[in-house]
Scaffold this motif. Structure first.
Motif, PDB file in Angstrom:
ATOM      1  N   SER A   1      11.055  -3.684  13.121  1.00 51.48           N
ATOM      2  CA  SER A   1       9.996  -4.675  13.300  1.00 51.48           C
ATOM      3  C   SER A   1       8.883  -4.404  12.295  1.00 51.48           C
ATOM      4  O   SER A   1       8.356  -3.285  12.231  1.00 51.48           O
ATOM      5  N   ASP A   2       8.534  -5.430  11.524  1.00 48.82           N
ATOM      6  CA  ASP A   2       7.438  -5.277  10.568  1.00 48.82           C
ATOM      7  C   ASP A   2       6.117  -4.985  11.271  1.00 48.82           C
ATOM      8  O   ASP A   2       5.224  -4.359  10.691  1.00 48.82           O
ATOM      9  N   ALA A   3       6.001  -5.442  12.497  1.00 49.27           N
ATOM     10  CA  ALA A   3       4.746  -5.277  13.234  1.00 49.27           C
ATOM     11  C   ALA A   3       4.612  -3.898  13.874  1.00 49.27           C
ATOM     12  O   ALA A   3       3.520  -3.526  14.315  1.00 49.27           O
ATOM     13  N   ASP A   4       5.689  -3.139  13.919  1.00 46.52           N
ATOM     14  CA  ASP A   4       5.661  -1.833  14.576  1.00 46.52           C
ATOM     15  C   ASP A   4       5.135  -0.776  13.596  1.00 46.52           C
ATOM     16  O   ASP A   4       5.854  -0.334  12.698  1.00 46.52           O
ATOM     17  N   LYS A   5       3.908  -0.358  13.787  1.00 49.33           N
ATOM     18  CA  LYS A   5       3.283   0.608  12.877  1.00 49.33           C
ATOM     19  C   LYS A   5       3.956   1.982  12.936  1.00 49.33           C
ATOM     20  O   LYS A   5       3.850   2.777  12.005  1.00 49.33           O
ATOM     21  N   ALA A   6       4.656   2.266  14.036  1.00 49.80           N
ATOM     22  CA  ALA A   6       5.314   3.567  14.169  1.00 49.80           C
ATOM     23  C   ALA A   6       6.490   3.701  13.213  1.00 49.80           C
ATOM     24  O   ALA A   6       6.979   4.816  12.978  1.00 49.80           O
TER      25      ALA A   6
ATOM     26  N   SER B   1       0.815  -1.222   0.000  1.00 51.88           N
ATOM     27  CA  SER B   1       0.000   0.000   0.000  1.00 51.88           C
ATOM     28  C   SER B   1       0.847   1.270   0.000  1.00 51.88           C
ATOM     29  O   SER B   1       0.453   2.294   0.562  1.00 51.88           O
ATOM     30  N   GLY B   2       2.033   1.206  -0.601  1.00 52.48           N
ATOM     31  CA  GLY B   2       2.890   2.384  -0.676  1.00 52.48           C
ATOM     32  C   GLY B   2       3.600   2.720   0.617  1.00 52.48           C
ATOM     33  O   GLY B   2       4.147   3.815   0.757  1.00 52.48           O
ATOM     34  N   GLU B   3       3.623   1.807   1.577  1.00 48.98           N
ATOM     35  CA  GLU B   3       4.275   2.048   2.867  1.00 48.98           C
ATOM     36  C   GLU B   3       5.668   1.414   2.887  1.00 48.98           C
ATOM     37  O   GLU B   3       5.899   0.359   2.282  1.00 48.98           O
ATOM     38  N   TYR B   4       6.587   2.081   3.607  1.00 53.44           N
ATOM     39  CA  TYR B   4       7.963   1.610   3.674  1.00 53.44           C
ATOM     40  C   TYR B   4       8.491   1.649   5.105  1.00 53.44           C
ATOM     41  O   TYR B   4       8.078   2.476   5.918  1.00 53.44           O
ATOM     42  N   ILE B   5       9.434   0.747   5.395  1.00 50.92           N
ATOM     43  CA  ILE B   5      10.262   0.814   6.593  1.00 50.92           C
ATOM     44  C   ILE B   5      11.646   1.244   6.130  1.00 50.92           C
ATOM     45  O   ILE B   5      12.164   0.738   5.131  1.00 50.92           O
ATOM     46  N   LEU B   6      12.271   2.180   6.864  1.00 47.34           N
ATOM     47  CA  LEU B   6      13.568   2.741   6.470  1.00 47.34           C
ATOM     48  C   LEU B   6      14.635   2.295   7.461  1.00 47.34           C
ATOM     49  O   LEU B   6      14.497   2.504   8.683  1.00 47.34           O
ATOM     50  N   GLN B   7      15.698   1.718   6.932  1.00 45.18           N
ATOM     51  CA  GLN B   7      16.756   1.159   7.766  1.00 45.18           C
ATOM     52  C   GLN B   7      18.098   1.790   7.417  1.00 45.18           C
ATOM     53  O   GLN B   7      18.418   1.991   6.237  1.00 45.18           O
ATOM     54  N   VAL B   8      18.884   2.132   8.447  1.00 43.75           N
ATOM     55  CA  VAL B   8      20.245   2.610   8.220  1.00 43.75           C
ATOM     56  C   VAL B   8      21.066   1.431   7.707  1.00 43.75           C
ATOM     57  O   VAL B   8      21.156   0.391   8.368  1.00 43.75           O
ATOM     58  N   LYS B   9      21.658   1.599   6.528  1.00 42.84           N
ATOM     59  CA  LYS B   9      22.300   0.466   5.873  1.00 42.84           C
ATOM     60  C   LYS B   9      23.393  -0.177   6.710  1.00 42.84           C
ATOM     61  O   LYS B   9      23.476  -1.402   6.822  1.00 42.84           O
ATOM     62  N   SER B  10      24.231   0.631   7.324  1.00 41.87           N
ATOM     63  CA  SER B  10      25.424   0.091   7.989  1.00 41.87           C
ATOM     64  C   SER B  10      25.154  -0.517   9.360  1.00 41.87           C
ATOM     65  O   SER B  10      25.946  -1.328   9.855  1.00 41.87           O
ATOM     66  N   THR B  11      24.039  -0.129  10.013  1.00 45.35           N
ATOM     67  CA  THR B  11      23.807  -0.595  11.383  1.00 45.35           C
ATOM     68  C   THR B  11      22.540  -1.443  11.540  1.00 45.35           C
ATOM     69  O   THR B  11      22.314  -1.998  12.622  1.00 45.35           O
ATOM     70  N   LYS B  12      21.734  -1.508  10.494  1.00 46.58           N
ATOM     71  CA  LYS B  12      20.492  -2.305  10.523  1.00 46.58           C
ATOM     72  C   LYS B  12      19.467  -1.782  11.529  1.00 46.58           C
ATOM     73  O   LYS B  12      18.520  -2.496  11.900  1.00 46.58           O
ATOM     74  N   MET B  13      19.635  -0.550  11.977  1.00 44.74           N
ATOM     75  CA  MET B  13      18.636   0.081  12.824  1.00 44.74           C
ATOM     76  C   MET B  13      17.670   0.860  11.943  1.00 44.74           C
ATOM     77  O   MET B  13      18.036   1.354  10.868  1.00 44.74           O
ATOM     78  N   CYS B  14      16.416   0.989  12.408  1.00 48.19           N
ATOM     79  CA  CYS B  14      15.391   1.638  11.594  1.00 48.19           C
ATOM     80  C   CYS B  14      15.089   3.055  12.076  1.00 48.19           C
ATOM     81  O   CYS B  14      15.350   3.412  13.235  1.00 48.19           O
TER      82      CYS B  14
END
Length: 240
Positions: free
Chosen positions: A229-234, A196-209
């Motif tokens: 977390s895919d389940a974290d809507k925030a 639905s056009g939604e994305y999760i953004l992750q810092v490439k080098s540290t794997k933190m979002c």
């Protein structure tokens, strides 16, 4: 006999009707003509049939390959239309280079720029009403899913890159702006499409979002690194 006829009637005798042999010859002639026409018609029909089969075999490959090709073409067109419409996780759509506002799905607030909470001497990325969000964010793909985000500040005039505070290996590190450095590990974000056009953004080098500091998405609250977390809507955002 003719003289006798003339003497008796004073006229020429009537013509003698054709005999049986002449009748048979005419009948044979008609039969031959009909047979020749029939053969010609059959020959034309055979030729037309052969040409039709040849044409059909050229247009349609065995096993319905022509139908499969048409279906594949339709599927490709449908995929292209879906990408233009915004895409989903299934079609793997990711944005082209351009200027987009980053909006959190849960709050409808966008990434902006403002003072850090508890430290007015420093400015960082914060949540704000989308209509008031500044500066403009330009998303430049480094690969299909990897992006560098530039920020064009007006006062003073400065173009910088969105950068996670080092080392950004745990939750709570903020996102500020620094001069762009090609390949800088903390300036590359990896997008994951969630549908639905939604994305999760992750810092490439540290794997933190990227998400809201202390899980509070409200006006003036800073963006920070968070556990993915895919389940974290925030953690879900759209690019608009």
């Amino acid at each position: 006999m003719t003289s006798q006829w003339n003497n008796n009637f004073g006229q020429q005798p009537p013509p003698v009707p054709p005999g049986r042999d002449s009748f048979k010859n005419n009948r044979r002639g008609r039969t031959s003509t009909i047979l020749a026409v029939s053969i010609a018609v059959v020959a034309v029909a055979v030729i037309v049939g052969v040409l039709t089969i040849t044409w059909f075999s050229q247009k349609h490959t065995p096993g319905g390959a022509a139908d499969d090709s048409s279906s594949a073409s339709h599927d490709a067109t449908s995929d292209a239309d879906a990408s233009k419409a915004g895409g989903t996780a299934d079609d793997g759509h990711y944005p082209d280079k351009g200027s987009y506002r980053l909006k959190q799905v849960a709050s409808d607030l966008c990434m902006s720029w403002g003072p850090e909470k508890g430290n007015k001497q420093r400015e960082v990325t914060v949540f704000a009403d989308c209509a008031k969000a500044t500066p403009k964010l330009t998303w430049t793909p480094q690969s299909k899913r990897e992006f560098v985000v530039t920020m064009a500040f007006a006062k003073p005039a400065w173009t910088a890159c969105l950068t996670a505070d080092p080392p950004a290996t745990k939750p709570g590190y903020l996102f500020g702006a620094k001069d762009c450095t090609k390949g800088a590990p903390l300036q590359t974000l990896v997008l994951t499409a969630e549908g639905s056009g939604e994305y999760i953004l992750q810092v490439k080098s540290t794997k933190m979002c990227l998400g809201p500091l202390e899980q509070e998405a409200k006006r003036g609250m800073a963006f920070s690194t968070e556990k993915c977390s895919d389940a974290d809507k925030a953690l879900r955002f759209t690019l608009e």
